[in-house]
Design a protein around this motif. Sequence first.
Motif, short mmCIF file in Angstrom:
data_model
loop_
_atom_site.label_atom_id
_atom_site.label_comp_id
_atom_site.label_asym_id
_atom_site.label_seq_id
_atom_site.Cartn_x
_atom_site.Cartn_y
_atom_site.Cartn_z
N LEU A 71 -11.50 -2.42 -25.49
CA LEU A 71 -11.29 -2.07 -24.08
C LEU A 71 -9.80 -1.99 -23.78
O LEU A 71 -9.32 -1.02 -23.17
CB LEU A 71 -11.97 -3.12 -23.20
CG LEU A 71 -11.73 -3.04 -21.69
CD1 LEU A 71 -12.29 -1.74 -21.12
CD2 LEU A 71 -12.36 -4.23 -20.98
N CYS A 72 -9.04 -2.99 -24.23
CA CYS A 72 -7.60 -3.02 -23.98
C CYS A 72 -6.90 -1.90 -24.74
O CYS A 72 -6.04 -1.20 -24.18
CB CYS A 72 -7.05 -4.37 -24.39
SG CYS A 72 -5.29 -4.60 -24.05
N ALA A 73 -7.27 -1.69 -26.01
CA ALA A 73 -6.64 -0.64 -26.82
C ALA A 73 -6.92 0.74 -26.23
O ALA A 73 -6.03 1.60 -26.21
CB ALA A 73 -7.16 -0.72 -28.25
N SER A 74 -8.14 0.95 -25.76
CA SER A 74 -8.49 2.25 -25.16
C SER A 74 -7.72 2.46 -23.86
O SER A 74 -7.31 3.59 -23.55
CB SER A 74 -9.99 2.32 -24.90
OG SER A 74 -10.72 2.17 -26.10
N GLY A 75 -7.51 1.37 -23.11
CA GLY A 75 -6.72 1.49 -21.89
C GLY A 75 -5.28 1.87 -22.17
O GLY A 75 -4.70 2.73 -21.51
N VAL A 76 -4.70 1.26 -23.21
CA VAL A 76 -3.32 1.60 -23.61
C VAL A 76 -3.27 3.05 -24.08
O VAL A 76 -2.35 3.80 -23.73
CB VAL A 76 -2.84 0.65 -24.72
CG1 VAL A 76 -1.52 1.14 -25.31
CG2 VAL A 76 -2.69 -0.76 -24.18
N GLY A 77 -4.26 3.46 -24.88
CA GLY A 77 -4.31 4.84 -25.34
C GLY A 77 -4.44 5.83 -24.21
O GLY A 77 -3.83 6.91 -24.20
N LEU A 78 -5.27 5.48 -23.21
CA LEU A 78 -5.46 6.37 -22.05
C LEU A 78 -4.16 6.55 -21.29
O LEU A 78 -3.79 7.67 -20.90
CB LEU A 78 -6.54 5.79 -21.14
CG LEU A 78 -6.87 6.58 -19.88
CD1 LEU A 78 -7.41 7.96 -20.23
CD2 LEU A 78 -7.88 5.82 -19.02
N ILE A 79 -3.45 5.45 -21.07
CA ILE A 79 -2.17 5.53 -20.36
C ILE A 79 -1.16 6.34 -21.17
O ILE A 79 -0.41 7.17 -20.63
CB ILE A 79 -1.62 4.11 -20.08
CG1 ILE A 79 -2.55 3.38 -19.11
CG2 ILE A 79 -0.19 4.18 -19.54
CD1 ILE A 79 -2.21 1.92 -18.93
N ARG A 80 -1.17 6.15 -22.48
CA ARG A 80 -0.21 6.81 -23.36
C ARG A 80 -0.44 8.31 -23.44
O ARG A 80 0.51 9.09 -23.52
CB ARG A 80 -0.30 6.19 -24.75
CG ARG A 80 0.69 6.72 -25.75
CD ARG A 80 0.56 5.99 -27.09
NE ARG A 80 1.48 6.50 -28.08
CZ ARG A 80 1.56 6.04 -29.32
NH1 ARG A 80 0.77 5.06 -29.72
NH2 ARG A 80 2.43 6.55 -30.17
N HIS A 81 -1.69 8.74 -23.43
CA HIS A 81 -2.02 10.15 -23.66
C HIS A 81 -2.63 10.85 -22.44
O HIS A 81 -3.17 11.95 -22.57
CB HIS A 81 -3.00 10.28 -24.84
CG HIS A 81 -2.46 9.74 -26.12
ND1 HIS A 81 -3.23 9.00 -27.00
CD2 HIS A 81 -1.22 9.82 -26.67
CE1 HIS A 81 -2.49 8.66 -28.05
NE2 HIS A 81 -1.27 9.15 -27.86
N ILE A 87 -1.94 -4.52 -26.92
CA ILE A 87 -3.33 -4.43 -27.40
C ILE A 87 -3.79 -5.79 -27.93
O ILE A 87 -4.98 -6.13 -27.84
CB ILE A 87 -3.44 -3.36 -28.50
CG1 ILE A 87 -3.05 -1.99 -27.93
CG2 ILE A 87 -4.84 -3.31 -29.09
CD1 ILE A 87 -3.02 -0.89 -28.97
N ALA A 88 -2.85 -6.57 -28.47
CA ALA A 88 -3.21 -7.86 -29.07
C ALA A 88 -3.33 -8.98 -28.05
O ALA A 88 -3.68 -10.11 -28.43
CB ALA A 88 -2.17 -8.23 -30.13
N LEU A 89 -3.07 -8.72 -26.78
CA LEU A 89 -3.11 -9.79 -25.77
C LEU A 89 -4.47 -10.47 -25.68
O LEU A 89 -4.54 -11.71 -25.65
CB LEU A 89 -2.68 -9.24 -24.40
CG LEU A 89 -1.18 -8.93 -24.24
CD1 LEU A 89 -0.90 -8.37 -22.86
CD2 LEU A 89 -0.35 -10.18 -24.49
#
Length: 397
Positions: free
Chosen positions: A197-207, A294-296
């Motif tokens: 969930l966190c990684a996908s959120g970071v990816g969404l913001i990034r791209h 992502i590791a938080l």
Amino acid sequence: MDTITQRAQSILNERGDLLFLMCLILYTGIMASLSLLKLQTFFTTHDIGIFTQSYWTTLYDGRFFYNDLEFSEAGVLSHFGIHVSPVLLLLIPLYAVSPGPEILLIVQSILYGSGAIPLFLAAKRMLGNPSALVVSLVYFLYPALHGANLFDFFEISFLPLLLGFFLYGICFRRMLLILSCGIACLMIKEDVSVLILCASGVGLIRHYREPGNLKWAYTFLILLSILWIIVSFTLIIPGYGSPSGETTGYSFVHQYSSSLPAIQENLYPRGEYLFQLFYPLLFIPALVPEMLIIALPPFAEILLSFSYFDIRYHFSPLVIPILFFATILGLEKIRHRLADDSKGRYRALLIILVVNAVVACLWFSPVMDAVSLVHSDRLHHADSEWFREGTALIPAD
């Protein structure tokens, strides 16, 4: 001249690939051997019994992942009343061919070793073959990886390979990898859902502002992760839970309700744990805070717990792939800053990274304790006469 240069580069790449494969085979062989040695010298814990019996009862007793240990301790009807791990079903055919804990320990070593594959491919693409070999070698020497590999068997051993390719997909915008590996990671364990969930959120913001369907893939994984968390904790865990209706499957959540006083009293071991994670990587992941975000969730799960912050346990794989991808991206930043590096400072950094990884391995890797078992007293061994005579008394059924 260009043709000769290209051919020379091709040969170097082929040799690099071969060296990586040799290191992978060597790591898998050594760790599988040490894992089996720990089993044969009675240095495993009850967890290997949980999974061994769970597979046995599923195949031969008609009870789905039932084991006496979790039933007696938590009152659950299945291991799925503790953790939701459909990925475990993949190993049923292997266990049917070779029933027993040995096959689980061997597969685990293969899985952890294979976690180097996405790292090698990503580093090779970003940094070239020499850097990719260095990153892979540091991975194989990584103390926290050794600790997880040698600590019985757990479903989390699937994570470095699958999460590695998921992060590879994020770095290189590969939607198929992001979706397939993201969904596969959800099947490993319920707490991995928060990580995805966190990684996908970071990816969404990034791209988000980029053309294409990547943002929809991330949005889908965010929604799927939330749904899977809800289903896991409201349907699956209670469904396989205690016959009395007690929510025994929430034990890993309950431990955090009174953890703050314990944290204040035991800051040193948590700091030591972080040092043992970052020191072998020369603290290079700190150069890529966007990846560390992502590791938080897994860091919170580990550091806020009563006892997970130990590289000898199996929780570190939640963060290991992230730390190594942050290392690759950090090395890319450093090399970019040293673009006109006439003094070979980047090459010197790679050498220091390898030497430092060796020092860390010799300093605090759990593999050093396992190696000492090679010289253990034969009386304390599973092939000793007293043990064979004792197990011969157990009825065949």
